[in-house]
Design an enzyme around this catalytic site. Structure first.
Site, mmCIF file in Angstrom:
data_model
loop_
_atom_site.group_PDB
_atom_site.id
_atom_site.type_symbol
_atom_site.label_atom_id
_atom_site.label_comp_id
_atom_site.label_asym_id
_atom_site.label_seq_id
_atom_site.Cartn_x
_atom_site.Cartn_y
_atom_site.Cartn_z
ATOM 1 N N ASP A 583 -4.691 -25.518 -24.042
ATOM 2 C CA ASP A 583 -3.350 -25.196 -23.542
ATOM 3 C C ASP A 583 -3.421 -24.749 -22.089
ATOM 4 O O ASP A 583 -2.691 -25.239 -21.219
ATOM 5 C CB ASP A 583 -2.740 -24.109 -24.424
ATOM 6 N N GLU A 676 -3.348 -30.280 -27.133
ATOM 7 C CA GLU A 676 -4.017 -29.174 -26.447
ATOM 8 C C GLU A 676 -5.426 -28.960 -26.983
ATOM 9 O O GLU A 676 -6.358 -28.681 -26.202
ATOM 10 C CB GLU A 676 -3.180 -27.909 -26.604
#
Length: 782
Positions: A583, A676
């Site tokens: 992320d 992510e």
């Protein structure tokens, strides 16, 4: 408080790091910050007056102004005299001032060094106080009092704003750089030419004399002068004689009966002109000092300075002569110019403070530091929003990778909690205040009325407080309110400033200086997978989807696709830790890409482009388009249903865009998490190679957003529209029942509810987006 240090090697130091983070959090919670913060003044602008000095050295700089428009009034150069030499990139700066719909380009240029006697300095101060008081107050009421204070103040050893702003000599007046004839115009003394007035014989090069409030004055002295008319209390700049008008001439028709100037003054003011044969003077109203630094300066009222008036000489009292209208016009821009210089000098001092003990070869342009400490409230053509977005992404990236490699046994929840304690606004505000950053922050629109005239010995010009910085003093002029979030924003923007110009080494240096101890060194990731990934996932096909990235350790790919519900004895973990890391990595590499690809974008555009590119809907859509949902390992039937519904819902959207703001349906967050976690897996597998992550994930995200293709965020558009229309947005009503989110927005105009709309969706974010889109559709349709 010691800096938050998370630079740790090995698991033996984890408990110490955890204790330090916990102590930092407790201290933040127990020590809230007062929003009253000091306002710094650069030491370069502050010098004590020493009346015993035989002479004082001044470093002179030429302020050159070039209008980028046609004007009937030329703009003259101004001489800036400083007791301290300016930093190199400040001494050669250039910037634009907004004038109407055009600009004036300002250039600084080193001119010379001169020594001035105390008498010369006093005369220079008298001149600049007079011209600025007239420009700012448009009357003489305060001037006499201020000049008297100057005579008293010159004998005091006080620390105050001290520099000189003087008219530059024209080419034919060189070698002097200062127009001393103009400087000596204060106070005007008519008796200097008294020998010509006694017998009414004109002086050399003068054709006549005129009767004024000062007595008989040569026309050469009044044609370029500043005059005061006591019967109106107004000031005018005289630009010449009206050769075809005198007191007996008829006034120009002004919607009233025709009459002479003599009759007009007698009827309106009760004044009988004694010298009605004298030619009238052509005068202009005094220019208004405005904030010319505003990015969108609105001209709210008609500028009267371009209007000419006719004045009988006998009603005029000469205040300054010689003083051309060009000089007066040029000095009206000076407060804005000096405000920018003061801001740049603040940035110089902050930069010096940060780099004082830096052993690395770090070079940061002063203008970038200025951009980082300037908030949107200043309403200038530069502010911190783009640098804040860049710095925020790098801060999260640096903290996340540091925590990931340090706490290898912590789950995603623990890592997120630790990260928030480091990057939260409260933590950043604490660190910023400990480093004395608030005094440098610029969070107010420049008000020329509050500008301090150098040498003006009024109460606000004295600086009695000072703080020691790096064996130098920085001065304090009062306090102002600054919210804690603003301090946090500036910390992030300064990270962005150091990153964008000095690279990651410079950014890490600043973060360490401010108290966030991180590094970007690779630490091997300890793993204990006992299963062969090829038996559970199609490694080769997945590598093909990831732009042919070849995994050294395919078990990372397996971990990135394993949901928490799919737990086998041979698989000790799920994708959540890699998602935590990926992320931050994705956020940073995409933000940095946009920042460098569009260097000329307006401040704040990066924030919008980043939001359009880095969001869960965008990532989920990307996962569906690539077919990654087919490779997720999960044993949760509800999750499989959610993924199937997401795939069906996204099928109705355009296949050309990966942006998520168009979506009117909910989605499975697991799909976004997978993008992510794959980024995190590549990052770890490549030994922290960000470029490998971007190269592998970027094709999945194409087409990336651009300024031309960026869709409007309905939530942001809703707020901007309400602000523009001056609507009042009521607090939204939110609720979630049986897995359905409901959101009601209400807007008032003039105390009456104008719009009310309620939307429902499977989560709050979607419900909010739908409500805003419907509001915009209805409001614009009406």
């Amino acid at each position: 408080m010691e800096p938050i240090n998370i630079e740790i090697d090995g698991t033996q130091q984890q408990s110490a790091a955890a204790l330090l983070v916990e102590e930092a959090t407790q201290e933040l919670a127990s020590e809230p910050y007062d929003d009253q913060q000091p306002r710094y003044v650069p030491p370069e602008l502050v010098k004590p007056w020493c009346s015993n000095d035989a002479s004082v050295l001044y470093h002179c700089y030429l302020i050159q102004m070039k209008p980028n428009f046609c004007s009937d009034i030329p703009v003259n150069d101004i001489v800036l005299g400083m007791r301290s030499e300016l930093d190199c990139d400040v001494a050669n700066m250039n910037f634009d001032l907004g004038v109407g719909k055009s600009t004036i380009t300002v250039n600084f240029k080193k001119a010379a060094e001169i020594h001035l006697s105390s008498e010369q300095i006093l005369q220079c101060r008298r001149f600049q106080i007079t011209i600025f008081r007239i420009l700012m107050d448009h009357n003489l009421q305060k001037l006499e009092e201020v000049l008297e204070r100057l005579s008293v103040g010159q004998n005091l050893e006080v620390e105050s704003i001290d520099y000189l702003l003087l008219p530059a000599a024209r080419m034919h007046q060189r070698p002097f750089i200062i127009d001393w004839e103009c400087v000596m115009s204060v106070p005007f003394r008519s008796e200097e030419n008294s020998e010509y007035h006694v017998d009414s014989s004109p002086p050399n090069n003068c054709s006549r004399v005129l009767h004024t409030k000062n007595g008989m004055v040569c026309t050469c002295r009044i044609q370029n002068s500043l005059v005061y008319t006591p019967h109106t209390g107004l000031l005018y700049c005289i630009t010449g004689l009206l050769n075809d008008l005198n007191g007996n001439s008829r006034m120009r028709p002004r919607r009233r009966r025709a009459r002479t100037y003599k009759t007009h003054y007698e009827e309106k003011h009760g004044i009988k002109l004694r010298f009605d044969q004298q030619l009238l003077l052509k005068g202009k109203f005094i220019f208004k000092v405005q904030n010319y630094l505003q990015s969108c300066r609105q001209q709210t009222e008609k500028d009267s300075s371009h209007t000419s008036v006719e004045l009988p000489p006998e009603l005029c009292s000469i205040v300054m002569s010689p003083l051309s209208v060009s000089n007066l016009y040029s000095f009206s821009f000076v407060p804005s110019i000096m405000h920018r210089l003061e801001s740049l000098l603040l940035a110089v001092n902050l930069k010096r403070m940060v780099l004082d003990r830096c052993t690395e070869n770090v070079t940061i342009p002063t203008i970038k530091v200025l951009e980082a400490i300037t908030t949107k409230h200043c309403q200038e053509n530069l502010h911190l929003e783009s640098l804040e977005a860049l710095g925020d992404s790098f801060l999260k990236y640096a903290a996340s990778q540091q925590l990931f490699k340090t706490y290898q046994n912590d789950d995603e929840g623990d890592l997120t909690e630790k990260k928030e304690k480091i990057i939260s606004n409260a933590a950043l505000c604490k660190l910023g205040c400990d480093c004395k950053l608030p005094g440098f922050i610029r969070n107010e629109c420049f008000d020329p009325k509050k500008w301090i005239i150098p040498g003006d010995y009024s109460g606000s010009s004295f600086l009695n407080e000072k703080l020691p910085f790096n064996e130098k003093n920085i001065y304090i002029r009062g306090t102002r309110k600054i919210k804690g979030k603003r301090v946090a924003d500036v910390v992030e923007a300064l990270i962005g400033a150091f990153l964008s110009t000095g690279g990651e080494i410079a950014a890490i240096y600043f973060m360490n200086w401010v108290g966030i101890k991180v590094d970007l060194f690779h630490i091997p990731y300890e793993r204990h997978f006992q299963v062969q990934p090829e038996k559970l996932i199609d490694v080769r096909h997945l590598e093909f989807l990831l732009n042919n990235y070849s995994f050294r350790d395919p078990s990372l790919l397996l971990e990135a696709l394993t949901h928490g519900s799919y737990m086998l004895p041979q698989i000790p973990g799920c994708y959540e830790r890699l998602e935590f890391l990926g992320d931050a990595v994705l956020d940073y590499v995409i933000t940095a890409h946009l920042y460098h690809k569009y260097p000329d974008m307006s401040p704040g555009l990066l924030t919008d482009m980043r939001s359009a590119s880095v969001n869960n809907i965008c990532y989920a859509r990307t996962a569906v388009r690539a077919g990654l949902h087919k490779h997720i390992l999960a044993s949760d039937s509800v999750l499989h249903t959610d993924i199937a519904n997401t795939v069906n819902n996204f099928g109705s959207l355009s296949a050309e865009s990966t942006f998520g703001w168009q979506s009117e349906t909910s989605f499975s967050e697991v799909l976004a998490d997978i993008i992510e976690s794959l980024a995190g897996a590549i990052f770890v597998d490549s030994e922290y190679d960000k470029n490998a992550v971007f190269k592998s994930i970027r094709p999945l995200l194409e087409p990336l957003v651009s300024p031309e293709t960026m869709p409007l965020n309905p939530v942001k558009e809703f707020h901007d529209y309400c602000q523009k229309m001056q609507y009042i947005m009521k607090k939204p009503v939110k609720s979630i029942q049986n897995g359905v989110a409901t959101r009601t927005i209400e807007v008032e105009a003039n105390g009456v509810v104008k719009y009310t709309y309620t939307s429902t969706a499977s989560n709050n974010d979607t419900a909010k987006r739908l409500a805003c889109k419907e509001f915009l559709r209805l409001s614009k349709g009406n």
